[in-house]
Every structure is written in C-alpha cells, then in structure tokens.
Scaffold this active site. Structure first.
Site, mmCIF file in Angstrom:
data_model
loop_
_atom_site.group_PDB
_atom_site.id
_atom_site.type_symbol
_atom_site.label_atom_id
_atom_site.label_comp_id
_atom_site.label_asym_id
_atom_site.label_seq_id
_atom_site.Cartn_x
_atom_site.Cartn_y
_atom_site.Cartn_z
ATOM 1 N N GLU A 34 49.649 48.734 19.075
ATOM 2 C CA GLU A 34 49.324 47.407 19.619
ATOM 3 C C GLU A 34 50.487 46.474 19.311
ATOM 4 O O GLU A 34 50.941 46.379 18.179
ATOM 5 C CB GLU A 34 48.024 46.877 19.003
ATOM 6 C CG GLU A 34 47.702 45.429 19.339
ATOM 7 C CD GLU A 34 47.703 45.112 20.833
ATOM 8 O OE1 GLU A 34 46.974 45.777 21.590
ATOM 9 O OE2 GLU A 34 48.466 44.209 21.253
ATOM 10 N N GLY A 39 42.189 44.079 19.817
ATOM 11 C CA GLY A 39 41.099 43.526 20.638
ATOM 12 C C GLY A 39 41.564 43.106 22.014
ATOM 13 O O GLY A 39 40.747 42.922 22.916
ATOM 14 N N GLY A 40 42.883 42.934 22.187
ATOM 15 C CA GLY A 40 43.428 42.660 23.518
ATOM 16 C C GLY A 40 42.982 41.338 24.112
ATOM 17 O O GLY A 40 42.625 40.391 23.397
ATOM 18 N N THR A 41 42.991 41.288 25.423
ATOM 19 C CA THR A 41 42.747 40.036 26.154
ATOM 20 C C THR A 41 41.333 39.511 25.922
ATOM 21 O O THR A 41 41.138 38.328 25.629
ATOM 22 C CB THR A 41 42.938 40.276 27.672
ATOM 23 O OG1 THR A 41 44.213 40.854 27.885
ATOM 24 C CG2 THR A 41 42.818 38.981 28.457
ATOM 25 N N CYS A 42 40.336 40.383 26.072
ATOM 26 C CA CYS A 42 38.946 39.912 26.032
ATOM 27 C C CYS A 42 38.659 39.188 24.720
ATOM 28 O O CYS A 42 38.158 38.066 24.714
ATOM 29 C CB CYS A 42 37.993 41.096 26.228
ATOM 30 S SG CYS A 42 36.272 40.598 26.270
ATOM 31 N N HIS A 440 6.064 36.147 33.420
ATOM 32 C CA HIS A 440 6.096 34.740 33.837
ATOM 33 C C HIS A 440 6.240 33.862 32.603
ATOM 34 O O HIS A 440 5.581 34.123 31.601
ATOM 35 C CB HIS A 440 4.798 34.375 34.570
ATOM 36 C CG HIS A 440 4.713 32.906 34.866
ATOM 37 N ND1 HIS A 440 5.403 32.332 35.915
ATOM 38 C CD2 HIS A 440 4.051 31.898 34.236
ATOM 39 C CE1 HIS A 440 5.162 31.029 35.919
ATOM 40 N NE2 HIS A 440 4.341 30.733 34.909
HETATM 41 C C1 FAD Z 1 40.528 33.853 30.750
HETATM 42 C C2 FAD Z 1 39.873 35.190 30.935
HETATM 43 C C3 FAD Z 1 38.499 35.304 30.841
HETATM 44 C C4 FAD Z 1 37.884 36.538 31.015
HETATM 45 N N1 FAD Z 1 36.522 36.620 30.936
HETATM 46 C C5 FAD Z 1 35.912 37.805 31.140
HETATM 47 C C6 FAD Z 1 34.493 37.917 31.082
HETATM 48 O O1 FAD Z 1 33.790 36.942 30.841
HETATM 49 N N2 FAD Z 1 33.931 39.130 31.280
HETATM 50 C C7 FAD Z 1 34.696 40.236 31.557
HETATM 51 O O2 FAD Z 1 34.141 41.321 31.758
HETATM 52 N N3 FAD Z 1 36.040 40.171 31.618
HETATM 53 C C8 FAD Z 1 36.665 38.986 31.424
HETATM 54 N N4 FAD Z 1 38.028 38.915 31.468
HETATM 55 C C9 FAD Z 1 38.794 40.152 31.761
HETATM 56 C C10 FAD Z 1 38.921 41.004 30.496
HETATM 57 O O3 FAD Z 1 39.508 40.253 29.458
HETATM 58 C C11 FAD Z 1 39.769 42.225 30.804
HETATM 59 O O4 FAD Z 1 39.252 42.866 31.940
HETATM 60 C C12 FAD Z 1 39.761 43.198 29.635
HETATM 61 O O5 FAD Z 1 40.279 42.605 28.486
HETATM 62 C C13 FAD Z 1 40.593 44.408 30.022
HETATM 63 O O6 FAD Z 1 40.760 45.219 28.922
HETATM 64 P P1 FAD Z 1 41.944 46.269 28.867
HETATM 65 O O7 FAD Z 1 41.501 47.282 27.888
HETATM 66 O O8 FAD Z 1 42.320 46.732 30.216
HETATM 67 O O9 FAD Z 1 43.245 45.484 28.345
HETATM 68 P P2 FAD Z 1 43.496 44.212 27.469
HETATM 69 O O10 FAD Z 1 42.261 43.656 26.894
HETATM 70 O O11 FAD Z 1 44.355 43.302 28.276
HETATM 71 O O12 FAD Z 1 44.347 44.802 26.245
HETATM 72 C C14 FAD Z 1 45.583 45.399 26.426
HETATM 73 C C15 FAD Z 1 46.316 45.421 25.101
HETATM 74 O O13 FAD Z 1 47.486 46.207 25.226
HETATM 75 C C16 FAD Z 1 48.546 45.603 24.506
HETATM 76 N N5 FAD Z 1 49.804 46.065 25.081
HETATM 77 C C17 FAD Z 1 50.260 45.868 26.331
HETATM 78 N N6 FAD Z 1 51.445 46.504 26.504
HETATM 79 C C18 FAD Z 1 51.740 47.096 25.314
HETATM 80 C C19 FAD Z 1 52.829 47.886 24.872
HETATM 81 N N7 FAD Z 1 53.826 48.228 25.678
HETATM 82 N N8 FAD Z 1 52.828 48.316 23.587
HETATM 83 C C20 FAD Z 1 51.797 48.002 22.756
HETATM 84 N N9 FAD Z 1 50.728 47.269 23.146
HETATM 85 C C21 FAD Z 1 50.703 46.821 24.409
HETATM 86 C C22 FAD Z 1 48.298 44.120 24.709
HETATM 87 O O14 FAD Z 1 48.932 43.357 23.685
HETATM 88 C C23 FAD Z 1 46.773 44.039 24.650
HETATM 89 O O15 FAD Z 1 46.339 43.801 23.334
HETATM 90 C C24 FAD Z 1 38.672 37.692 31.291
HETATM 91 C C25 FAD Z 1 40.065 37.591 31.371
HETATM 92 C C26 FAD Z 1 40.666 36.355 31.199
HETATM 93 C C27 FAD Z 1 42.157 36.264 31.299
#
Ligand code: FAD
Length: 458
Positions: A34, A39-42, A440
């Site tokens: 990572e 935990g990434g984006t979510c 209900h």
């Molecule tokens: C503002 C916002 C609100 C959202 N709200 C919702 C919601 O309410 N409900 C919902 O279902 N979805 C929501 N989403 C979408 C959701 O966040 C994503 O669909 C979900 O996080 C996707 O998960 P993922 O596993 O594909 O990747 P991500 O969660 O994006 O994680 C990818 C990880 O990989 C890492 N990474 C990338 N490239 C490299 C590399 N080369 N080397 C090492 N690490 C790397 C990144 O740092 C990141 O931590 C929202 C998105 C945003 C932007």
C-alpha cells in the site's frame, strides 16, 4: 533484496485486505503493498468520511427545520467544519486501524510503498523485489482532472483535499453533477456555504432514472444550491478571492465566481504508474484493466479487482470481487462477475437507491414492460417523519414477471430497496413480494403496494 510469496496484492482498498486475510488463512504466504493509507478510498477519502459529513449536514438541516416538528430552540445553527472533520477523522482512523489489525492477525506482510511490476512475477517496491506466484491488483482510482482550459492555473479541490478543509468555503463551486458532486453540494449547502453546481450535461446524475435525475435537481434547488446545467464550454481562471469558472450555459451568467472549486468530473484508474507493460497486462484506452468472468487479466496468474477493472465502481462491488476470487480459488467455486445485479445508492438526503435496470435501460431492451410508480407522499412512515420528498418505481418483465429494476428516491430508500434486490437474486416473480406482509409503518410496506399497481408501459 528479493522476497518470495505465494501471493502479492497491490492496494489495500475494498478487495485486497480481505483477500490477503483469506489467502493467508488458507496457508499461503501473502504480501500486501500500500502506497498511502490502509483501507483505500472508501475508508480514507470516500464512503466513510463523506457519509459522516452527510450525517452532520442532516443534523444541521433538521435543526433549522425543527419548528416544523413543534420543536423550538433559540439561536443560529452554526457548523464548525473543524469539529465535523474531527468526528469524520475519528471514525475513519478507527476503520483504517482495523484493516491493519486484520492483516496483522492474519499474518500478512504489509509493505508500505509504491508498487510497480518489474516482470510478470516481480513487483518492485523501493529497492525491494516481491516475487509472487499469484498477483492481485486492487489499485482503485483517483479524481480525474480533465484538460479543461485554465485548470492548471487555479487551485482546485478534489474529494480528498476538500476533506482536509477546517473552515467552510464561502462559495463552493462544484464542477460535476454525478454522485460525488451532488452529495458534496448538498452537504456544504446544509453546512451554510453558498454552493453552485456546474454540470456539462443538461441534467444531473444522467445515468440514473430520468425522473430521479430531475428530482435530484429539484431537491438541491429547494435547498438553495444554484444549478448551472448545459455548461458545455468550461474553463477556469484565478481570481484574488478564489476562482472564476466560466460556464457557457444556455441561460444565466457566463461566469461563476467561487471562493473554492471542487472538481468532481469522474475518476481514473491508478494503472498508469504500475508498470503493467513489464508484466504484459493489457489496459483499455481509458486505463482500466480488462478481466474475464473470474476477474483474471490477460495474464493467467494476475487478477484485477475493484474499481480498476471497470466492473463495479463501488465498495460493495470491490468487496464482491474479493468474494468471487476467493470462492473460485479457495472453495472450488464457479462464481462469475456477471452474476452480480447492479445496485447503488447516492447519499443525498433523502438517498437515491437503484437496483437492476433503470426504466430507460429496460425500455432499450425492447421487452414488454410493466411499470409502477408511487410518490413518497403516499408512504405513511414518510408522512409521519415529515419527509415525503421523492418517488419509488419498479419495472417488471411482462412475460416472466421478474423485476428488471427498481428505484427508491426517498427516506429509507437505501435500506428498503434490498427486499427487491433479494427477490431479483432469488429469481422469483414480483408476486412473491405482493403476497408478503411487511411491517407497518415502514417504507418497505409500500413495496407490495407499488408492485400491486404495475401497469403495461405505454
Ligand atoms: C467521495 C467518494 C464517495 C464515495 N462513496 C461511496 C459510497 O457511499 N458507497 C460506495 O459503495 N462507494 C463509494 N465510493 C466509491 C468507493 O470508494 C470505491 O468504489 C472503492 O473504494 C473501490 O475500492 P478499490 O478496492 O477498487 O480501491 P481503493 O479503495 O481506491 O483502494 C486502492 C488502494 O490502492 C493503493 N494503490 C494504488 N496504486 C498503488 C500502487 N502502485 N502501489 C501501492 N498501492 C497503490 C491506493 O493508495 C489505495 O489505497 C465513493 C468514492 C468517492 C471518491
């Protein structure tokens, strides 16, 4: 230095960590890389912090609206963004920490740094090589920064940097009328900022049911968000107090002056800096990694999960990608990504939830359809809660009696819609629901009534 593992996972979003733990539990040696936060984006900049903001915004809104419920208080509703942020941070840090704990408990090796393929079995992180028999890509995406005139000359915000603010923007210009844009627009308006939402297309949320899309615009306008649709020729320039966004709309001024501008014009996958060529993994013209039904890339020992494979775009779809891969690799399963029924919610308040096809998508299939709609003002629970804005709709295949899709845009819609989703997964006719007795007073109790009023589509 070279370290060898059975599996190497790149990215700790909504698929990677769970897969890492399952593979480790099955006896594999697993490394997860990572480059930023576990935990990434979510967890860090998506679902978790934005939904905590939605909750704070709702409190502000309900407090202003309290007299309508016979509740009176004196004084002005003031939102401290610093306090809102500190609540969001506490919740997200807790989630981030629990991902770390899960990986540690499972015995996975967590490597911090940017991962890049050196060959089909080797991942370079800093000056270390991680060799994996199997490799899983879960790199997610980031905000797209379109090459619009002047964008490089202004200070813009993204979903990540907006969450770093501790003072409310005086006037937030949100560019992009998709889910991220409309959620932030409503939230910051409720916090007390002036908000203008700019969208290049003639409607907001244009992938959604047309009636829902129109209602989202109505909802935001009712709350004082200014909409600038049809903004076909967008450009940006700096201004001493912020940013000018030039909008060539069909009506209204051609410039919007904001103190802050948020770009919410879509996402791009994090695949451009992964060295995929070194592994021979193909990307499509938008950077997504094509996968088969089992989420394998064109290289058989490399899988792509989550947002980067363009098969989902949500947390629940990324998590389901993990379930599919784990079931097929470890449990002798035959799960396919195409077995998944589309389901999503946009967390405006009230939320907009959609499962299966929209009415427009169902009509495009050419099937004979039955359609029913009900306004939320006919839902007893919504009336009692004083939240009657919105609509529910169901679309059924007239021949098979199977539900093709449904939408609930209204209070509790994100929860209530699951009864419809379960029937779709069970492949049961809609009459299974019309024969059921719901509790209900709930929003769900109107679903049998909705389905009982299906009529042939005209
Ligand atoms: C503002 C916002 C609100 C959202 N709200 C919702 C919601 O309410 N409900 C919902 O279902 N979805 C929501 N989403 C979408 C959701 O966040 C994503 O669909 C979900 O996080 C996707 O998960 P993922 O596993 O594909 O990747 P991500 O969660 O994006 O994680 C990818 C990880 O990989 C890492 N990474 C990338 N490239 C490299 C590399 N080369 N080397 C090492 N690490 C790397 C990144 O740092 C990141 O931590 C929202 C998105 C945003 C932007």
């Amino acid at each position: 230095m070279v370290r060898t593992f059975d599996s190497v996972i790149i990215g700790s979003g909504q698929a990677g960590p769970f897969l890492a733990a399952r593979l480790a539990a099955a006896g594999q040696t697993v490394a997860l890389v990572e480059r930023k936060f576990l935990g990434g984006t979510c967890v860090n900049t998506g679902c978790t912090p934005t939904k905590t903001l939605v909750a704070s915004a709702r409190v502000a809104h309900m407090t202003r609206d309290a007299a309508r419920f016979g509740v009176h208080f004196q004084g002005e509703v003031k939102v401290s963004l610093a306090d809102v942020k500190s609540r969001a941070d506490k919740i997200l840090l807790n989630s981030r920490e629990s991902v770390g704990k899960m990986l540690a408990k499972a015995g996975c090796t967590v490597v911090h740094g940017h991962a890049r393929f050196a060959s089909a079995h080797e991942i370079l992180v800093g000056d270390e090589i991680l060799r994996g028999e199997q490799i899983f890509i879960d790199v997610g995406g980031r905000t797209a920064i379109p090459k619009l005139p002047g964008v490089e000359n202004v200070r813009y915000l993204t979903n990540s940097s907006l969450l770093e603010l501790s003072e409310l923007p005086k006037h937030l210009v949100v560019v992009g009328g998709g889910a991220v844009g409309v959620e932030f627009a409503q939230v910051f308006r409720r916090f007390g900022s002036e908000v203008t939402l700019v969208e290049m297309k003639p409607s907001l949320m244009h992938h959604e049911d047309a009636a829902a899309s129109a209602l989202v615009a109505e909802l935001l306008q009712q709350e004082g968000v200014r909409l600038r649709l049809d903004a076909e020729c967008l450009s940006f320039s700096p201004h001493p107090g912020g940013v000018f966004v030039h909008v060539d709309c069909k009506d209204g001024d051609t410039d919007v002056h904001g103190s802050h501008v948020l770009l919410a014009m879509g996402r791009v996958p994090n695949t451009d800096d992964l060295g995929l060529d070194a592994a021979g993994v193909i990307r499509d013209s938008s950077g997504y990694i094509p996968v088969d039904e089992q989420l394998r890339t064109n290289i058989p020992h490399i899988w792509a999960l989550g947002d980067c494979n363009r098969r989902g775009g949500f947390t629940h779809t990324a998590y389901n990608d993990f379930e599919i891969v784990a079931a097929n690799l470890l449990d002798g399963g035959h799960r396919r990504v195409s077995d998944r029924i589309p389901a999503r919610a946009t967390y405006t308040d009230p939320p907009l939830a959609q499962v299966g096809m929209t009415e427009e998508e169902a009509r495009a299939t050419g099937r004979d359809l039955l359609i029913a709609t009900r306004p939320m003002r006919s839902v007893a629970r919504a009336i009692e809660k004083g939240e009657t804005f919105g609509l529910m709709k169901a679309v059924v295949d007239a021949q098979t009696k199977r539900i093709l899709g449904a939408m609930i845009f209204g209070v509790g819609g994100d929860e209530a819609i699951h009864s419809i989703l379960e029937i779709m997964y069970a492949d049961e006719p809609y009459t299974t629901i019309t024969n059921a007795v719901h509790i209900h007073p709930t929003v769900s109790e109107l679903i049998p009534t909705l389905l009982g009023s299906l009529r042939p589509a005209t």
